[in-house]
Write a protein that holds these residues in place. Sequence first.
Motif, short mmCIF file in Angstrom:
data_model
loop_
_atom_site.label_atom_id
_atom_site.label_comp_id
_atom_site.label_asym_id
_atom_site.label_seq_id
_atom_site.Cartn_x
_atom_site.Cartn_y
_atom_site.Cartn_z
N GLU A 73 0.99 -1.04 0.24
CA GLU A 73 -0.04 0.09 -0.02
C GLU A 73 0.80 1.25 -0.02
O GLU A 73 1.87 1.43 0.89
CB GLU A 73 -0.82 0.01 1.36
N VAL A 74 0.57 2.12 -1.00
CA VAL A 74 1.28 3.36 -1.07
C VAL A 74 0.43 4.64 -0.85
O VAL A 74 -0.21 4.78 -1.91
CB VAL A 74 2.28 3.55 -2.32
N GLY A 75 0.08 4.90 0.25
CA GLY A 75 -1.00 5.82 0.65
C GLY A 75 -2.08 5.14 0.35
O GLY A 75 -2.71 4.08 0.80
N GLY A 76 -3.14 5.65 -0.69
CA GLY A 76 -4.19 5.16 -1.00
C GLY A 76 -4.24 4.32 -2.32
O GLY A 76 -5.22 3.54 -2.89
N ILE A 77 -2.80 3.75 -2.69
CA ILE A 77 -2.80 3.26 -4.04
C ILE A 77 -2.34 1.77 -3.66
O ILE A 77 -1.46 1.49 -2.86
CB ILE A 77 -1.79 3.96 -4.86
N ARG A 78 -3.06 0.72 -4.42
CA ARG A 78 -2.61 -0.74 -3.90
C ARG A 78 -1.94 -1.17 -4.97
O ARG A 78 -2.15 -0.96 -6.17
CB ARG A 78 -4.19 -1.08 -3.76
N ALA A 79 -0.67 -1.87 -4.73
CA ALA A 79 0.15 -2.52 -5.56
C ALA A 79 0.04 -3.98 -5.18
O ALA A 79 0.50 -4.32 -3.99
CB ALA A 79 1.65 -1.73 -5.75
N GLU A 80 0.10 -4.80 -6.35
CA GLU A 80 0.37 -6.33 -6.08
C GLU A 80 1.80 -6.57 -6.71
O GLU A 80 1.77 -6.58 -7.83
CB GLU A 80 -0.87 -7.13 -6.87
N LEU A 81 2.54 -7.32 -5.84
CA LEU A 81 3.97 -7.72 -6.48
C LEU A 81 3.80 -9.10 -6.73
O LEU A 81 3.52 -9.85 -5.87
CB LEU A 81 4.97 -7.34 -5.41
N ILE A 82 4.07 -9.55 -7.86
CA ILE A 82 3.80 -10.75 -8.40
C ILE A 82 5.12 -11.47 -8.87
O ILE A 82 5.73 -11.09 -9.83
CB ILE A 82 2.74 -11.01 -9.27
N GLU A 83 5.49 -12.54 -8.23
CA GLU A 83 6.71 -13.38 -8.53
C GLU A 83 6.39 -14.02 -10.00
O GLU A 83 5.51 -14.76 -10.03
CB GLU A 83 7.26 -14.07 -7.76
N VAL A 84 7.28 -13.88 -11.10
CA VAL A 84 7.19 -14.37 -12.12
C VAL A 84 8.52 -15.11 -12.73
O VAL A 84 8.68 -15.61 -13.72
CB VAL A 84 6.62 -13.53 -13.26
N GLY A 85 9.43 -14.87 -11.90
CA GLY A 85 10.88 -15.74 -12.38
C GLY A 85 10.82 -17.01 -11.76
O GLY A 85 9.97 -17.47 -10.80
N PRO A 86 11.69 -17.94 -12.27
CA PRO A 86 12.73 -17.49 -13.18
C PRO A 86 12.25 -17.40 -14.50
O PRO A 86 11.47 -18.12 -14.96
CB PRO A 86 13.81 -18.47 -12.93
N ALA A 87 12.64 -15.96 -14.98
CA ALA A 87 12.40 -15.93 -16.48
C ALA A 87 13.71 -15.03 -17.21
O ALA A 87 14.63 -15.60 -17.31
CB ALA A 87 11.19 -14.92 -16.48
N HIS A 88 13.46 -13.41 -17.15
CA HIS A 88 14.57 -12.86 -17.42
C HIS A 88 15.80 -13.10 -16.37
O HIS A 88 17.12 -13.16 -16.96
CB HIS A 88 14.22 -11.30 -17.27
N SER A 89 15.41 -13.14 -15.25
CA SER A 89 16.43 -13.37 -14.04
C SER A 89 16.07 -14.41 -13.24
O SER A 89 15.17 -15.09 -13.48
CB SER A 89 16.90 -11.89 -13.45
N ALA A 90 16.69 -14.71 -11.95
CA ALA A 90 16.26 -15.79 -11.27
C ALA A 90 15.08 -15.45 -10.44
O ALA A 90 14.24 -16.25 -9.93
CB ALA A 90 17.52 -16.10 -10.48
N GLY A 91 14.85 -14.25 -10.08
CA GLY A 91 13.60 -13.81 -9.05
C GLY A 91 12.97 -12.51 -9.78
O GLY A 91 12.77 -11.64 -9.06
N ASP A 92 12.43 -12.51 -11.01
CA ASP A 92 11.61 -11.62 -11.27
C ASP A 92 10.14 -11.36 -10.65
O ASP A 92 9.73 -12.24 -10.43
CB ASP A 92 11.57 -11.63 -12.92
N LEU A 93 9.74 -10.09 -10.57
CA LEU A 93 8.64 -9.72 -10.11
C LEU A 93 8.05 -8.75 -11.22
O LEU A 93 8.74 -8.15 -11.77
CB LEU A 93 8.62 -9.31 -8.74
#
Length: 322
Positions: free
Chosen positions: A157-177
């Motif tokens: 949560e950044v103030g009133g903005i909601r952000a979802e961090l979603i892991e999609v690696g390994p892809a470009h690198s070992a631990g992409d999000l």
Amino acid sequence: MNLPDALTPVADGLHLWAPPHTGTWGFANCLLITSGKRAALVDTPYDRPMTEAMIAAARPVLPAGAAGIGTIVNTHVNGDHTFGNGLFPGAEIIATEASAEHLCREPSPQQMHFLTTGTPADQPLGWYAREHFGRYRYEDVEAVPPTVTFSGRYDLEVGGIRAELIEVGPAHSAGDLIVHLPEQRVVCAGDVLFADDHPVHWDGPLARIAAACETILALEPQTVIPGHGPVMGPRDVRDYVTYLRRLEALVHDRHAAGVPAGEAAADILDSGFYDHLGLRERIVILTAVEFRHLNGETGEPDLVGLAAQAAGWAFGRRQAAA
């Protein structure tokens, strides 16, 4: 360097710092998220001068009364997305556990400084390092690791903005999000997605990168911010998936025929594959990485060694044209 002196609005509370450079390495996009008295930044620039320029450009849009940028999200740990971390003292730095675990494979600022100053300038790697990385100042930056890590998903949560961090690696690198901002219908894709140049992907295989892009499309965004290059839409992401699948077929056909990786890459390049894009030598890296998977190799990829292979092809083309 011709760096932007202002951020570009993307949606309410979202502003993009996008160095307008193609045909070279290192100019990554950074997304500023602001709401209330809070501010977060997705990725940081490659060196101190670039980071200072980005901070100066961000000041006019930072919330009144904000203490500064309190949260950094690193989509992955390549230096061109993280070396600016140290210029935000006290900030929380979020990345995936896999990114943190594989920090040791990343070339350090000291190693990059050596590559651009201490290698022979008349040899492929030394020439290529100076050509594409010699503009950056590595001597006064340090690699600052994440302070918060996660696997799978992390809600921010950044103030009133909601952000979802979603892991999609390994892809470009070992631990992409990727960073999904659902109310704004924006996805910040990091380096699972490139625009205008051929991509570079260190981990792969290509099917994993395509799957990461399909994850982005499933979120139904209107705006997608690649790690490098101009803002994209869903159709551009679909076109990128097509690129990956076509390249995958070309590489797999040559591997099945017993063609060595270097020859396979040269053959694909000679065929004119997407030759309107910049940095064609990255096909050498993509092919070598795909061959590693097809051959069942499980060791850590040698990022500098892979770059040296691409440099060799580019150096040969340069000599042939001279």
